[in-house]
Design an enzyme around this catalytic site. Structure first.
Site, mmCIF file in Angstrom:
data_model
loop_
_atom_site.group_PDB
_atom_site.id
_atom_site.type_symbol
_atom_site.label_atom_id
_atom_site.label_comp_id
_atom_site.label_asym_id
_atom_site.label_seq_id
_atom_site.Cartn_x
_atom_site.Cartn_y
_atom_site.Cartn_z
ATOM 1 N N GLU A 188 0.844 -1.206 0.000
ATOM 2 C CA GLU A 188 0.000 0.000 0.000
ATOM 3 C C GLU A 188 0.882 1.261 0.000
ATOM 4 O O GLU A 188 0.651 2.215 -0.760
ATOM 5 C CB GLU A 188 -0.888 -0.013 1.245
ATOM 6 C CG GLU A 188 -1.828 1.159 1.386
ATOM 7 C CD GLU A 188 -3.083 1.007 0.542
ATOM 8 O OE1 GLU A 188 -3.391 -0.114 0.116
ATOM 9 O OE2 GLU A 188 -3.752 2.034 0.314
ATOM 10 N N SER A 189 1.888 1.271 0.858
ATOM 11 C CA SER A 189 2.743 2.452 0.988
ATOM 12 C C SER A 189 3.555 2.711 -0.276
ATOM 13 O O SER A 189 3.630 3.852 -0.750
ATOM 14 C CB SER A 189 3.714 2.272 2.167
ATOM 15 O OG SER A 189 3.031 2.372 3.387
#
Ligand SMILES: CC(C)(COP(=O)(O)OP(=O)(O)OC[C@H]1O[C@@H](n2cnc3c(N)ncnc32)[C@H](O)[C@@H]1OP(=O)(O)O)[C@@H](O)C(=O)NCCC(=O)NCCSC(=O)Cc1ccccc1
Length: 153
Positions: A72-73
């Site tokens: 996600e990051s």
């Protein structure tokens, strides 16, 4: 030191200050995992972290949520760099597979673009171990938020 490729620092002209972004990323949620960015460019983002006991589930292997979080990051950082000064991105879907359990060592995540559109982006992220074996692979869809509204409560 983060490699920013062709995308050098300059806000206000559609580009983004990658050094400032790396600084911001280093202070937020990523810091809890120990995620460090090694390359931030519009076409590729790379980051690394070390598997520690804090990141394990009860059986002593790294918790699957760590892979989801890293993916996600890293995808979000990539989409942010590509979108530049036009706005910011939010993740709206994350599909992550866990292919090989890890107990130790440094893992590397690399984001590559699948689609970069006006309203949404799709990034693929591959996580490999020190032997270059694929341990996790995910895909994140991002929404481009280009108005001035503030999301959330
Ligand atoms: C094992 C499998 C699920 C399936 O593997 P396959 O697709 O069939 O692939 P392949 O046959 O190529 O084997 C690949 C490697 O795996 C090894 N291996 C295979 N079978 C066994 C076996 N029976 N026993 C032991 N090892 C086995 C095999 O030796 C090989 O290594 P090698 O090449 O020989 O060196 C694999 O995808 C995996 O480990 N994924 C990551 C899962 C993971 O880390 N999840 C996150 C943590 S859980 C969580 O967070 C949830 C939670 C939270 C809180 C509390 C509780 C829970």
């Amino acid at each position: 030191m983060v490699d920013s490729g062709e995308q050098q620092a300059s806000n206000g002209d559609g580009r983004i200050d990658t050094a400032a972004l790396a600084d911001q990323l280093g202070k937020g949620f990523d810091a809890l995992i120990g995620l460090e960015y090694t390359e931030l460019s519009p076409d590729r983002v790379r980051a690394q972290w070390t598997v520690t006991p804090d990141l394990q589930q009860p059986a002593g292997i790294q918790h699957g949520g760590v892979y989801c979080s890293v993916i996600e990051s890293v995808a979000s950082a990539a989409g942010t760099v590509w979108l530049g000064g036009r706005g910011h991105v939010v993740g709206v879907n994350n599909n992550t597979d866990f292919l090989r359990a890890t107990r130790e060592g440094t893992l590397t995540a690399e984001a590559s673009p699948v689609h970069r559109g006006r309203t949404q982006q799709l990034w693929e992220v591959r996580i490999t171990d020190e032997q270059d074996r694929l341990v996790s692979k995910g895909q994140v869809r991002l929404a481009n938020i280009t108005d001035t509204g503030r999301l959330g409560n």
